[in-house]
Each structure stands twice: as structure tokens, then as C-alpha cells.
Design an enzyme around this catalytic site. Sequence first.
Site, PDB file in Angstrom:
ATOM      1  CG  ASN A 121      59.123 -43.380  27.339  1.00 60.16           C
ATOM      2  OD1 ASN A 121      60.211 -43.080  27.497  1.00 60.16           O
ATOM      3  ND2 ASN A 121      58.394 -43.755  28.185  1.00 60.16           N
ATOM      4  CG  HIS A 167      39.575  -9.088  19.428  1.00 58.77           C
ATOM      5  ND1 HIS A 167      40.234  -7.845  19.404  1.00 58.77           N
ATOM      6  CD2 HIS A 167      38.331  -8.991  19.610  1.00 58.77           C
ATOM      7  CE1 HIS A 167      39.172  -6.872  19.582  1.00 58.77           C
ATOM      8  NE2 HIS A 167      38.119  -7.443  19.571  1.00 58.77           N
ATOM      9  CD  GLU A 177      43.870  -7.754  19.503  1.00 59.07           C
ATOM     10  OE1 GLU A 177      44.092  -7.225  20.504  1.00 59.07           O
ATOM     11  OE2 GLU A 177      42.759  -7.334  19.071  1.00 59.07           O
TER      12      GLU A 177
END
Lengths: 134, 698
Positions: free
Chosen positions: B416, B52, B74
Site C-alpha cells: 500500500n 549446493h 548451482e
Amino acid sequence: MFVVGGELFGIELTGIKEILSPPPITPVPRSSREVLGVCSVRGLLVTVLCLRRKLRLAETSGGRRSRILLTTSQSGETVGLLVDEVRQVVRLQASEIEAAASTLGSDASEHVVGVARPPGSFVVLLDLRSILPS
Amino acid sequence: MADITDKAREEFFSEAQEIIETLSRNLLALDAAQKSGKEDPSLINEAFRAVHTLKGLAGLFGAIRLGAFSHRLEDLLDDLRLGRMDLRPEVLDVLFSTVDAYGRILTIEKEGRDEDLPSVDDLFRRLDRLGAAVERGASPVGDYELDPGMLAVLTEYEEHRLRSNIEQNLKLYRLRVQFDLSTIDKALDDMKERAKRHGEIITYLPTGEATGVDAIELDLLLASRDDLATLIGSLGADNIVIEEIPRRLRSVSPSVPPLRGSVAGGMTLPKQEHLDRMADAPGDAAPSLRSLTQTVRVDIRKLDHLMNIVGELSIVRSSLSRIAERLRGEGSRQLATELMRLHRNFDRRLGEMQDGILEVRMVPLGQVFDRLARVVRQISRDLGKEIRLVITGAETEIDKLIVEELSDPLMHMIRNAIDHGIESAERRAEVGKPLAGTIALNAFQKGNHVMIEVEDDGRGIDERALIEKAVESGKIARDEASELVRDEILALIFVPGLSTREQVDDLSGRGVGMDIVKTNISKLGGVIDVHSETGIGTKMAITLPITLAIVSALLVRVHDQVFAIPLSSVSEALSFDAGQVRRVENREVVTVRGSSLPICDLGRLLGLPEPLEDRRRRFIVVAALGNRRLGLVVDHLYGQEDIVIKPLGSSLSRVRGFAGATELGDQRVGLVLDSGAVIEEVLSGGEGPRERPSLMHG
């Protein structure tokens, strides 16, 4: 207008920020031959190039008259160019500048933008941008 | 004028970035809560509020794309927090993707580019596909003897929480608390914190009843599973009255005592207080306005500038001390003493100032760890491997600049570890490991260094495959390979172009290898070590300096040039005896306290011109980083000094071995040795430095 290796050169004044007496210069091992080293100008770290070596001119000793031309490269690095002697500032009309003569033939020609003949002298005009590291 | 707008824009972007990081943290906490079967509705509410705020900011700065995206998000979060939609795993997935989408949008908005973002458009479609909100049935709220005055001022969110708690058959309590006006902020927070252990605080309102000049009375509405006695036992105090709000009976029973507030005809809120509350955030744990105004955002370059000034002041300090010495020599004893006293005072204050600036630059590693947690989640889903991420030491502080440069290397190491290290679930079951792989991310401070470890409990590095690969690709000769010791074999993973996996996949094989990780870490003045046990796991340990801004360094002379060696990498200095040098495997070593130490003549390594004078007494500076040690042979030790390292110009960036340069006080400049790079160069060279003239660069 300045002297390097016994010859007279010129660089457009707008590219030069300052002219200094050389402070102590610290050599940087492993750098290229034309790099003289680094020095500090009021807290700013400056890389100093030897213009004589850059233009592959004859070795001459700089002596007390040598100066550093302070300028900024395109990447924003402050670079100093060591010259043997600074003579004077001359005002040149565009019409007074002749295209670079290929007869110069030296290694310097890649950095030359033209030549000019102010009264009583012969000046090789250098292209600052091509001299500075990109 | 342009400057002001630029500055405001910059602030906007850094604030947006912060909000997005908060959002990301909330989502991670939400994910963790979801997994452990707990529910913390306040997390969704905070995420909602973050988005918001972002929407509002975007509107102010005309960032259309950011605004539109935030608006859509929102709506979704609003549905979630009001219970109109369930937080299903796929919804959470979409929410996580929004963080990356925000990153992309921000980059584009920042550069003012206008280009298509297919991934963001796709996300919009995914948001739409999540489906519409569901409407809930009739409210059970009316079944309780709740004060109508309180009900009238509940926000939609609070009402939803109230309803949801009632539906779970929780009891409702009213806590009437008197607070001292001068300490209310803290006292209320404490109260909320303690009450939260028993349930959820739906709302709190001032009762409006005068209780004294400096006191204010608040009603907290708490939903809890615990009974009244437990609450009184836990929260009870002189200033608190706890009452259970009874369920309304169909036929109103006179035996139920009416609530005090409702007897007075509902709570009459003084208008001003009411407004204050509305302006404040609804719900709990909302960041208060005050904390926002007490922090300032500072460009790190400004701190660098301050640090430079401190550096120059320390040069002034050295000159002061020299003058004092001279005065003493010339007989002005009293003046000299006074000057010395001044100098000491100056010295102390300067030190404090330096510490202060350094402290400001420090940020907790948690900043980058949060981002990594998101990456772990993403990768583990992509690969279908279940991963448990265990983070310790997120509060360890390190220079802001280092943190920024750390996220990419760490991200790659974690990729990795998950991709190559952690086995598939089937394989793990076979060898009797827990199905979920564990990645541990540990950080801690060790002297002037910060250590960061990335550890997995996977299969370990396959040394044979690694050697095979190295030989095949011609990085080492076969006979050479058989002579390698364990550490040297493991170090092969840092050789460009070697990856132990047969197949290059799009996850780890994206062109960035461990060699890049290593390069990036050494640029920060750090080193990386690898330990691995077949079948048990792999641990990568990064050692980093705490700050890049100012370092203590040992000043040494090599031939006739002064160099600075960062003290953080120096373990000791010894006197050098040329007669003790032995050659072992083409390398010069000396024996120090029973163990051999490889040494390197710094002058020779750097190719300095040979000095004219005969050097009788020389020294060894032992540089140590991680578990590697190297003796650097120098001509003279000057002592220790705090230095500000300035990077060499870009035209010198290819010159290896130097971390930068520093001013030495007498107008001269000294080069700062990059110990990590030098150790690396000498020790991994395999041959003595003398035979390697090809090191010249430029």
C-alpha cells in the site's frame, strides 16, 4: 443409552471417548443457546453443548445424575455433550436398527439415524456427526 | 517407522526453508553491494554454497524437482562466482525470482502433489536465456612468486579469486601467523575479520612447520590495495609475519629474497590437516560445523506443551500456598513456615523456567523483515518507483507464532505504502522531494509490547477522497461525515471495501484490504494506528504483545463470573463512582485527572444476567491499546496472575470479545477478555453499548 429431556437416546459408542461427572462449567457470553460454556478436563479446554437444547426438547433439570459425554468433532475440537442421565451400554445388531421413523416429527429428526427396541425399551439413535459443530 | 520418516521429512523442509532464507538474505546484500558500487565476492560464494547444500538435501530426500532446480541454479552461481559470467542486473533479477520459485516448489514437494509449475518452467527458460559462460584468457597467476605447493591445492574458486585480484592490480601478501591450538577458532576468525578490511583473503593453509606443541602456523594469502607498511601497522603482532609476494621478473633476479616456504621445497601439508581443510568449506566466512550442532530445531507445539505444564505447575503452586496458610491457622506454625519457604523456592524456579521457555520462543523480527525487503524490491521494480528501504530494530524479538502471522499484514501495508503512498518520480521532483521514496520499517520494544511502524514519505492519505468514497458507498451518511474528527476519518481506511485509489489495480487491490490487515493484527492481540500528513507521508503503527504463550492478567469479577484481562492492555484501575458518569455524544464517560475517559459496563456489554445483590463498590479497569483508552466497569478486582491462554474451540470462534480461556486453579475456567476487540467494538461503535443488543453471535 442415555436420557435427555425424559426420552431415551443412543449414540454409537465408538464416538464417545469418556463419560464424566460435570466439572464446573464457565458460561461463554454471546455464544449460541446450546453452548453451555467451557470447562477444563485435565488441562484440556472443552466446549460443552447442552444436548437437550440442541435437540429442542423440554427443559428438565439435570440434577446429580447428569453426565458429560466427551467426544471429538471433525475439526478436532474436544466437545462435551451434557445429558441428564447415562443408563447403560447396549449391543445392537444391525438388523435390530430400524430406519428413522418420520413420525417423530420433532426438531430432533434431522439428527436421528434410526430407532431400536432392545427388550423393554425404545431408543432413538442419534448421528453424532450431525450434532457436533462442523 | 513412519514417524521417523515424517520427522526427518519435516526437518528436511524446515532446513530447506532456512537455507532459502539465507539465500534470500545473500541476494539482498548482493543487491545492496551492487548498488553502492562495491563488490563482495564472498556473497556469491555463499549463495552458491547454500544452493549446493540444498541440492544435496533434495537428493537425500528424493525431492526431484527441488534437486533439478537447484542443480540448474548451482551452475549459474558457479559461473558467477568463477567469473565466467558477469553479475548483470537481469541476472540478479532472475536470481531473486528463484527465491519465490523455491517457495512454490517446496510447497508442492511438501504436499507431495505433482502439478505443473508454469512460473518455475518459465524461470528455467529465463535461466537459459542468460547465455553461456565466457572463458577467460590466460592466467596471470604465473607472474607471481607464489609457492607451487599452495597453488596446487587452490580450489577452482580460490584460483579465480586470485586471478581476478591480480587483474585488478592488487598486491599479494602472505601472512604467516602462529595460533594457539586451543584458541585457534576464534583467533583465526578475528584475524580474517581484521584482514578483510584491507582486501580479500584468497585462502589459508597450515604451513606444516612445527612451531611448538600447542601451536599451529598458517599462511594466509591476502590480496590488498594497501602497501606493506599499512598492513604491518594495522595487523602487525608478535605472532604475525607479513611479506609481500613479489611479481616474478622475466629474468629471475637474485636480489628477490626467496619465500621461506618455497626454500623448504613447497609446503608439505600433513595429510590429516589437508583433508580437514578440504572437507571444510573453501573460502572465508563459511559457517562452521560446530555452530550447526549446537542448535536444535523444535516444533513450537512442543514449547506450547511445556508452557501448559508450567501453567499447571503454577496451579499446584497456588494450592501449596493455600495449604501453608491453613497449616498456620491450625497451629502447625513450624511446618507452615517450612512449607512457605519451599513454596517461595518453587515459585522462583518456576518463574525462571517460564522465562526460559519464553525466551526460546522468541525470534528476531529480522526474519520477517528480510522477506519484506525482497517484496519491496520486487514491487518497486514492478511499479518503476525507486524505493529506499530503511530498517531499524530488526533484532527486536517477538514470539515465533506472532512473527509467522505478521508477514502477510506487513507485506500488504508495504504494498500500500509503495503503491498508494509514494508518488511517481515526476511528481516527487515537482514537490522537491528526493526522487527515491523512502519506506521505513521500525521495530522496538516498549514494555510488554513490540511496536512495528511502517512509514513512508509519500503523499499522505487524501482525507477528502476517503470521505467521499465512504459516503458514496453508503458506509457513512453525509451529515455524519462532516462531524468526523481527523482520527475517525483516517480510521475509515480500515472499513471493508474502501480504497482511496480510483482504479483497483492488481497490486494493492487484490481483495485483501486494510480491513483484513486490521483483523489479522487484532487476532494477535494487537492494534493498528494510522497517522498521516498530506504531502509528508503516512505512518502505520502496530502494537503487539511480545508473546502469546503466557501473560500476566488482572482477574476481575463481573456479576458472578470471573474474567481475566491481560495486564499488557491495562493501564490502571480506579474506583468507580456512578454519580460521575456523564453522557457525551451517546457515550458514557467519566473524567479522570482532567481528561474524559469513555467507559463501558462489561456485564452489560457481554449481556450477563443482572446480579441480584446491590453493588455498592465497583471499579474501572482502564484498558489502553495504542492511543485508545476505555474504562471497563467491573464488580471486583482479585489481583494479578500469570495465566496460560488456551484458545476457545473452533465452534466458538465467532464469539467476539474473548482471547481464550484459562484455568483458575479451583478447577474452574475463566474467560480471557480480548481487550483490543472490546475497545474496538465499543469505541468504533459510535453509540453506547446499551443500544447494541445485536452483538449476540453464534
